[in-house]
Scaffold this motif. Structure first.
Motif, short mmCIF file in Angstrom:
data_model
loop_
_atom_site.label_atom_id
_atom_site.label_comp_id
_atom_site.label_asym_id
_atom_site.label_seq_id
_atom_site.Cartn_x
_atom_site.Cartn_y
_atom_site.Cartn_z
N THR A 62 -34.51 17.97 -24.16
CA THR A 62 -34.19 18.13 -25.57
C THR A 62 -35.46 17.85 -26.36
O THR A 62 -36.47 17.42 -25.79
N ALA A 63 -35.43 18.08 -27.66
CA ALA A 63 -36.63 17.86 -28.47
C ALA A 63 -37.00 16.37 -28.56
O ALA A 63 -38.16 16.00 -28.41
N ILE A 64 -35.98 15.53 -28.80
CA ILE A 64 -36.20 14.10 -28.99
C ILE A 64 -35.10 13.31 -28.28
O ILE A 64 -33.93 13.71 -28.31
N ALA A 65 -35.48 12.21 -27.67
CA ALA A 65 -34.50 11.30 -27.06
C ALA A 65 -34.77 9.89 -27.58
O ALA A 65 -35.90 9.40 -27.53
N LEU A 66 -33.73 9.26 -28.10
CA LEU A 66 -33.80 7.89 -28.59
C LEU A 66 -33.17 7.01 -27.52
O LEU A 66 -32.05 7.26 -27.09
N THR A 67 -33.91 5.99 -27.07
CA THR A 67 -33.44 5.18 -25.96
C THR A 67 -33.51 3.70 -26.31
O THR A 67 -34.48 3.23 -26.89
N ALA A 68 -32.45 2.99 -25.96
CA ALA A 68 -32.40 1.53 -26.03
C ALA A 68 -31.66 1.08 -24.77
O ALA A 68 -31.15 1.92 -24.02
#
Length: 115
Positions: free
Chosen positions: A73-79
């Motif tokens: 995908t274009a962007i992945a936000l991870t925590a």
């Protein structure tokens, strides 16, 4: 989660991605990692994302922005235990994810996290 190095990567904006084994430790320490696929994000969006990452780091510096060529995908936000994928840059989604997950890793106690 998973196997990782005994120390995390330095917080900040990267042109080359740190090894996953560093990044897992950053997540454990309450960080938010924003990954992007350079082939799927427009230059203007990347500039905006970089500016937002810098701005968020003034509130709490536990943030990494890094390219990831194999991202689907274009962007992945991870925590820690959380992943949100974005098909394009969305400043509100980035801010909400950051606010929700910063300093919430398993090694953090009442908002205080190690290194």
């Amino acid at each position: 989660s998973g196997p990782h190095y005994p120390y995390p990567a330095a917080w900040g904006i990267y042109k080359e991605p740190p090894a996953d084994e560093f990044l897992v430790h950053n997540l454990e320490h309450g960080g938010v990692i924003i990954s992007y696929n350079p082939k799927q994000i427009k230059d203007q969006e990347l500039t905006q994302l970089q500016q937002q990452a810098r701005s968020l780091s003034y509130f709490n510096g536990r943030i990494i922005l890094t390219p990831r060529l194999n991202l689907d995908t274009a962007i992945a936000l991870t925590a820690w235990n959380y992943l949100q994928k974005l098909n394009r840059y969305n400043s509100t989604a980035v801010k909400v994810f950051y606010d929700t997950h910063i300093v919430r890793g398993p090694e953090c106690q009442q908002g205080l996290c190690p290194g």
